[in-house]
Motif scaffolding. Structure first.
Motif, PDB file in Angstrom:
ATOM      1  N   GLY A 181       1.375  -7.430  24.427  1.00 16.23           N
ATOM      2  CA  GLY A 181       2.595  -7.112  23.687  1.00 16.23           C
ATOM      3  C   GLY A 181       3.281  -8.372  23.152  1.00 16.23           C
ATOM      4  N   ASP A 182       3.968  -8.194  22.048  1.00 16.64           N
ATOM      5  CA  ASP A 182       4.589  -9.349  21.387  1.00 16.64           C
ATOM      6  C   ASP A 182       5.813  -9.893  22.129  1.00 16.64           C
ATOM      7  N   SER A 183       6.311  -9.146  23.122  1.00 16.25           N
ATOM      8  CA  SER A 183       7.435  -9.705  23.906  1.00 16.25           C
ATOM      9  C   SER A 183       6.935 -10.785  24.877  1.00 16.25           C
TER      10      SER A 183
ATOM     11  N   ALA B  10       9.527   3.237  22.714  1.00 10.99           N
ATOM     12  CA  ALA B  10       8.634   2.276  23.386  1.00 10.99           C
ATOM     13  C   ALA B  10       9.440   1.468  24.398  1.00 10.99           C
ATOM     14  N   THR B  11       8.848   1.184  25.551  1.00  8.83           N
ATOM     15  CA  THR B  11       9.580   0.479  26.605  1.00  8.83           C
ATOM     16  C   THR B  11       9.115  -0.969  26.751  1.00  8.83           C
ATOM     17  N   ILE B  12       9.984  -1.767  27.360  1.00  9.49           N
ATOM     18  CA  ILE B  12       9.590  -3.159  27.617  1.00  9.49           C
ATOM     19  C   ILE B  12       8.462  -3.211  28.640  1.00  9.49           C
TER      20      ILE B  12
ATOM     21  N   ILE C 127       8.959  -6.266  16.908  1.00  6.94           N
ATOM     22  CA  ILE C 127       7.980  -5.263  17.341  1.00  6.94           C
ATOM     23  C   ILE C 127       8.197  -3.951  16.593  1.00  6.94           C
ATOM     24  N   ALA C 128       7.158  -3.491  15.908  1.00 11.54           N
ATOM     25  CA  ALA C 128       7.138  -2.178  15.230  1.00 11.54           C
ATOM     26  C   ALA C 128       8.409  -1.962  14.408  1.00 11.54           C
ATOM     27  N   GLY C 129       8.814  -0.704  14.230  1.00  9.92           N
ATOM     28  CA  GLY C 129      10.042  -0.361  13.513  1.00  9.92           C
ATOM     29  C   GLY C 129      10.953   0.393  14.466  1.00  9.92           C
TER      30      GLY C 129
ATOM     31  N   VAL D 100      -2.947   8.621  34.352  1.00 10.25           N
ATOM     32  CA  VAL D 100      -2.416   7.424  33.696  1.00 10.25           C
ATOM     33  C   VAL D 100      -0.896   7.491  33.736  1.00 10.25           C
ATOM     34  N   PHE D 101      -0.255   6.344  34.037  1.00 10.12           N
ATOM     35  CA  PHE D 101       1.207   6.257  33.912  1.00 10.12           C
ATOM     36  C   PHE D 101       1.554   6.279  32.431  1.00 10.12           C
ATOM     37  N   ALA D 102       2.587   7.030  32.066  1.00 11.54           N
ATOM     38  CA  ALA D 102       3.065   7.033  30.673  1.00 11.54           C
ATOM     39  C   ALA D 102       4.549   6.698  30.664  1.00 11.54           C
ATOM     40  N   ALA D 103       4.934   5.740  29.816  1.00 12.87           N
ATOM     41  CA  ALA D 103       6.357   5.405  29.661  1.00 12.87           C
ATOM     42  C   ALA D 103       6.809   6.002  28.327  1.00 12.87           C
ATOM     43  N   GLY D 104       6.858   5.177  27.256  1.00 14.27           N
ATOM     44  CA  GLY D 104       7.194   5.744  25.936  1.00 14.27           C
ATOM     45  C   GLY D 104       6.006   6.477  25.316  1.00 14.27           C
ATOM     46  N   GLY D 105       4.803   6.128  25.744  1.00 15.32           N
ATOM     47  CA  GLY D 105       3.581   6.766  25.243  1.00 15.32           C
ATOM     48  C   GLY D 105       3.138   6.274  23.868  1.00 15.32           C
ATOM     49  N   THR D 106       3.830   5.266  23.300  1.00 10.21           N
ATOM     50  CA  THR D 106       3.500   4.857  21.917  1.00 10.21           C
ATOM     51  C   THR D 106       2.164   4.115  21.832  1.00 10.21           C
ATOM     52  N   LEU D 107       1.889   3.302  22.832  1.00  9.54           N
ATOM     53  CA  LEU D 107       0.615   2.572  22.808  1.00  9.54           C
ATOM     54  C   LEU D 107      -0.528   3.494  23.229  1.00  9.54           C
ATOM     55  N   LEU D 108      -0.266   4.314  24.246  1.00  7.32           N
ATOM     56  CA  LEU D 108      -1.295   5.263  24.683  1.00  7.32           C
ATOM     57  C   LEU D 108      -1.723   6.127  23.490  1.00  7.32           C
ATOM     58  N   ARG D 109      -0.729   6.584  22.732  1.00 12.91           N
ATOM     59  CA  ARG D 109      -1.029   7.476  21.598  1.00 12.91           C
ATOM     60  C   ARG D 109      -1.917   6.796  20.563  1.00 12.91           C
TER      61      ARG D 109
ATOM     62  N   HIS E 202       8.195 -17.122  17.016  1.00 13.14           N
ATOM     63  CA  HIS E 202       7.636 -16.789  15.694  1.00 13.14           C
ATOM     64  C   HIS E 202       6.482 -15.810  15.847  1.00 13.14           C
ATOM     65  N   LYS E 203       6.438 -14.860  14.961  1.00 17.51           N
ATOM     66  CA  LYS E 203       5.298 -13.938  14.899  1.00 17.51           C
ATOM     67  C   LYS E 203       4.756 -13.995  13.477  1.00 17.51           C
ATOM     68  N   VAL E 204       3.477 -14.286  13.365  1.00 16.76           N
ATOM     69  CA  VAL E 204       2.826 -14.289  12.056  1.00 16.76           C
ATOM     70  C   VAL E 204       1.825 -13.133  12.059  1.00 16.76           C
TER      71      VAL E 204
ATOM     72  N   GLY F 124       6.010  -0.997  29.100  1.00 17.46           N
ATOM     73  CA  GLY F 124       4.758  -0.670  28.417  1.00 17.46           C
ATOM     74  C   GLY F 124       4.250  -1.853  27.607  1.00 17.46           C
ATOM     75  N   ASN F 125       5.174  -2.570  26.986  1.00 17.11           N
ATOM     76  CA  ASN F 125       4.793  -3.739  26.184  1.00 17.11           C
ATOM     77  C   ASN F 125       4.180  -4.814  27.076  1.00 17.11           C
ATOM     78  N   ILE F 126       4.755  -4.986  28.256  1.00 15.54           N
ATOM     79  CA  ILE F 126       4.244  -6.019  29.183  1.00 15.54           C
ATOM     80  C   ILE F 126       2.892  -5.594  29.771  1.00 15.54           C
TER      81      ILE F 126
ATOM     82  N   LEU G  54       3.265   0.043  40.040  1.00 16.11           N
ATOM     83  CA  LEU G  54       4.119   0.418  38.912  1.00 16.11           C
ATOM     84  C   LEU G  54       5.066  -0.748  38.641  1.00 16.11           C
ATOM     85  N   LEU G  55       5.213  -1.102  37.384  1.00 11.27           N
ATOM     86  CA  LEU G  55       6.157  -2.167  37.044  1.00 11.27           C
ATOM     87  C   LEU G  55       7.567  -1.585  37.068  1.00 11.27           C
ATOM     88  N   ALA G  56       8.435  -2.172  37.899  1.00 11.18           N
ATOM     89  CA  ALA G  56       9.800  -1.646  38.037  1.00 11.18           C
ATOM     90  C   ALA G  56      10.801  -2.461  37.222  1.00 11.18           C
TER      91      ALA G  56
HETATM   92  C1  LIG Z   1       3.413   2.160  14.733  1.00 11.42           C
HETATM   93  C2  LIG Z   1       3.312   1.245  15.933  1.00 11.42           C
HETATM   94  C3  LIG Z   1       3.586  -0.104  15.777  1.00 11.42           C
HETATM   95  C4  LIG Z   1       3.503  -0.966  16.879  1.00 11.42           C
HETATM   96  N1  LIG Z   1       3.810  -2.285  16.685  1.00 11.42           N
HETATM   97  C5  LIG Z   1       3.773  -3.133  17.746  1.00 11.42           C
HETATM   98  C6  LIG Z   1       4.130  -4.520  17.564  1.00 11.42           C
HETATM   99  O1  LIG Z   1       4.497  -4.989  16.470  1.00 11.42           O
HETATM  100  N2  LIG Z   1       4.066  -5.329  18.663  1.00 11.42           N
HETATM  101  C7  LIG Z   1       3.714  -4.878  19.918  1.00 11.42           C
HETATM  102  O2  LIG Z   1       3.707  -5.650  20.861  1.00 11.42           O
HETATM  103  N3  LIG Z   1       3.370  -3.581  20.092  1.00 11.42           N
HETATM  104  C8  LIG Z   1       3.386  -2.698  19.054  1.00 11.42           C
HETATM  105  N4  LIG Z   1       3.051  -1.385  19.235  1.00 11.42           N
HETATM  106  C9  LIG Z   1       2.524  -0.965  20.540  1.00 11.42           C
HETATM  107  C10 LIG Z   1       3.572  -0.292  21.484  1.00 11.42           C
HETATM  108  O3  LIG Z   1       4.509   0.466  20.784  1.00 11.42           O
HETATM  109  C11 LIG Z   1       4.357  -1.294  22.336  1.00 11.42           C
HETATM  110  O4  LIG Z   1       3.477  -2.175  22.997  1.00 11.42           O
HETATM  111  C12 LIG Z   1       5.259  -0.590  23.363  1.00 11.42           C
HETATM  112  O5  LIG Z   1       6.181  -1.513  23.913  1.00 11.42           O
HETATM  113  C13 LIG Z   1       4.498   0.105  24.481  1.00 11.42           C
HETATM  114  O6  LIG Z   1       5.462   0.734  25.328  1.00 11.42           O
HETATM  115  P1  LIG Z   1       5.336   2.258  25.767  1.00 11.42           P
HETATM  116  O7  LIG Z   1       6.500   2.518  26.655  1.00 11.42           O
HETATM  117  O8  LIG Z   1       5.202   3.173  24.605  1.00 11.42           O
HETATM  118  O9  LIG Z   1       3.989   2.184  26.593  1.00 11.42           O
HETATM  119  P2  LIG Z   1       2.973   3.363  26.940  1.00 11.42           P
HETATM  120  O10 LIG Z   1       2.186   3.715  25.732  1.00 11.42           O
HETATM  121  O11 LIG Z   1       3.661   4.470  27.658  1.00 11.42           O
HETATM  122  O12 LIG Z   1       2.054   2.598  28.017  1.00 11.42           O
HETATM  123  C14 LIG Z   1       1.284   1.467  27.664  1.00 11.42           C
HETATM  124  C15 LIG Z   1       0.442   1.049  28.868  1.00 11.42           C
HETATM  125  O13 LIG Z   1       1.282   0.567  29.910  1.00 11.42           O
HETATM  126  C16 LIG Z   1       1.166   1.360  31.110  1.00 11.42           C
HETATM  127  N5  LIG Z   1       2.538   1.432  31.637  1.00 11.42           N
HETATM  128  C17 LIG Z   1       3.660   1.719  30.920  1.00 11.42           C
HETATM  129  N6  LIG Z   1       4.753   1.556  31.682  1.00 11.42           N
HETATM  130  C18 LIG Z   1       4.317   1.160  32.907  1.00 11.42           C
HETATM  131  C19 LIG Z   1       4.975   0.819  34.135  1.00 11.42           C
HETATM  132  N7  LIG Z   1       6.322   0.815  34.245  1.00 11.42           N
HETATM  133  N8  LIG Z   1       4.218   0.461  35.197  1.00 11.42           N
HETATM  134  C20 LIG Z   1       2.864   0.449  35.112  1.00 11.42           C
HETATM  135  N9  LIG Z   1       2.183   0.749  33.983  1.00 11.42           N
HETATM  136  C21 LIG Z   1       2.905   1.106  32.888  1.00 11.42           C
HETATM  137  C22 LIG Z   1       0.563   2.677  30.657  1.00 11.42           C
HETATM  138  O14 LIG Z   1      -0.187   3.282  31.685  1.00 11.42           O
HETATM  139  C23 LIG Z   1      -0.328   2.221  29.504  1.00 11.42           C
HETATM  140  O15 LIG Z   1      -1.528   1.689  29.998  1.00 11.42           O
HETATM  141  C24 LIG Z   1       3.128  -0.480  18.157  1.00 11.42           C
HETATM  142  C25 LIG Z   1       2.859   0.889  18.314  1.00 11.42           C
HETATM  143  C26 LIG Z   1       2.948   1.742  17.218  1.00 11.42           C
HETATM  144  C27 LIG Z   1       2.672   3.209  17.412  1.00 11.42           C
END
Ligand SMILES: Cc1cc2nc3c(=O)[nH]c(=O)nc-3n(C[C@H](O)[C@H](O)[C@H](O)COP(=O)(O)OP(=O)(O)OC[C@H]3O[C@@H](n4cnc5c(N)ncnc54)[C@H](O)[C@@H]3O)c2cc1C
Length: 310
Positions: free
Chosen positions: A128-130, A117-119, A108-110, A35-44, A194-196, A121-123, A170-172
């Motif tokens: 993701g809310d972005s 967390a990366t943009i 998004i989050a705090g 699995v690709f990992a960026a910030g790892g916040t969503l994976l975790r 707006h986010k509700v 990963g959010n996409i 891979l998203l560049a």
């Molecule tokens: C406490 C908490 C609160 C949160 N609140 C919000 C919130 O309010 N709104 C929201 O939208 N999200 C929220 N999140 C989710 C998450 O933090 C975000 O979506 C974040 O932007 C994910 O980015 P990341 O770099 O950590 O992604 P990762 O966890 O590293 O990856 C997420 C997914 O994207 C893939 N990926 C990542 N980068 C790439 C790349 N460049 N190319 C191809 N695949 C890739 C990974 O393989 C994985 O499947 C929250 C998470 C936590 C822990």
């Protein structure tokens, strides 16, 4: 699907490719075990919830140079996929050229999460809310895959029903056009996001809406883009509502019609805490309220001044 404890607890090998091409080749070689990992916040959060097993191999994208930062290129604002959400917020280019995206990221989050967390990963999460703000800004995605670099509209990628899992890419970058057909002199540009959620702040979303456009000197709307998402909903443009408004004045008739259209077309994914109808009416109310602020009555009531969409 909830996994057994022993399925979740396994230590992955971590690979640190130096280039996007190397990352793609590694993923191709390791297949579904990697699995690709960026910030790892969503994976975790997925691993902790037990909805996804820790993979045998993590491909850490953080060591690849050139995937972070924000710059201007070929008439676009380019955002490297590995740019941390907080770095996006601190970048003056994003604030100047895509304030609607900055507004969305701020929800998004705090700070501690946004700091890693990366943009990208959010996409790539597709929820993701972005995303609604990026859709309203008409963003495109730059991918690097086995067949080289490819750019596609974010709206097209999101409308694919199921992403092709066999395709390794891979998203560049994310690209946001700086000016478009709707950049009309003297027009008043406006935008809103707006986010509700279930509470006021630090909350998962239930409904997100984004809209932007221009109000021409004769009072007609042009260049309208409206999108909605929230929760597990894959965000989408609300094209029929956009068409309804284009060339019209935001008068009570138009606002009534667009209210009905948004409520009809916004299709939220099921949420155990909020019925669909509540979310549909919330989205419709948010869109119509923003449009009403453009009217004389809305401005007299304290509606905000027009602002650039991107
Ligand atoms: C406490 C908490 C609160 C949160 N609140 C919000 C919130 O309010 N709104 C929201 O939208 N999200 C929220 N999140 C989710 C998450 O933090 C975000 O979506 C974040 O932007 C994910 O980015 P990341 O770099 O950590 O992604 P990762 O966890 O590293 O990856 C997420 C997914 O994207 C893939 N990926 C990542 N980068 C790439 C790349 N460049 N190319 C191809 N695949 C890739 C990974 O393989 C994985 O499947 C929250 C998470 C936590 C822990």
């Amino acid at each position: 699907m909830v996994l057994r404890h022993e399925e979740i607890l396994q230590s992955p090998s971590v690979w640190r490719p130096r280039t996007p091409e190397e990352a793609v080749a590694r993923k191709r070689a390791l297949g579904a075990d990697a699995v690709f990992a960026a910030g790892g916040t969503l994976l975790r959060t997925r691993w902790e919830a037990g909805t996804e097993a820790i993979p045998r191999h993590l491909i850490d994208l953080g060591s690849i140079e050139g995937l972070s930062g924000i710059w201007l290129q070929d008439g676009d604002l380019a955002i490297g996929a590995l740019t941390a959400l907080d770095d996006c917020l601190n970048d003056p280019l994003l604030g100047r050229h895509a304030p609607i995206v900055a507004q969305a990221i701020r929800t998004i989050a705090g700070w501690s999460v946004r700091n890693v967390a990366t943009i990208g990963g959010n996409i790539v999460s597709r929820t993701g809310d972005s995303l609604p703000a990026l859709l309203a800004a008409d963003a495109s995605l730059v991918w690097i895959g086995e067949d080289g670099e490819r750019t596609e509209k974010l709206a097209d990628w999101l409308s694919e029903p199921i992403p092709d899992r066999a395709r390794v890419r891979l998203l560049a970058q994310v690209r946001i056009p700086l000016g478009g057909d709707d950049s009309i002199a003297n027009a008043k540009r406006f935008f809103a996001f707006h986010k509700v959620g279930r509470r006021e702040a630090f909350t998962p979303s239930l409904v997100t809406v984004a809209l932007c456009g221009s109000l021409e000197p004769d009072g007609r709307l042009t260049g309208i883009r409206i999108s909605a998402g929230g929760g597990q909903t894959v965000p989408a443009r609300l094209k029929r509502a956009e068409e309804l408004l284009t060339g019209r004045m935001p008068d009570p008739d138009a606002l009534g019609e667009v209210y009905e259209q948004v409520a009809a077309d916004y299709a939220p994914a099921p949420d155990p805490f909020a019925p669909d109808m509540y979310r549909k009416l919330t989205a419709a109310n948010l869109v119509v309220t923003e449009l009403w602020k453009l009217t004389a009555a809305g401005e007299a009531a304290g509606g905000k001044e027009g602002a650039p969409c991107r």
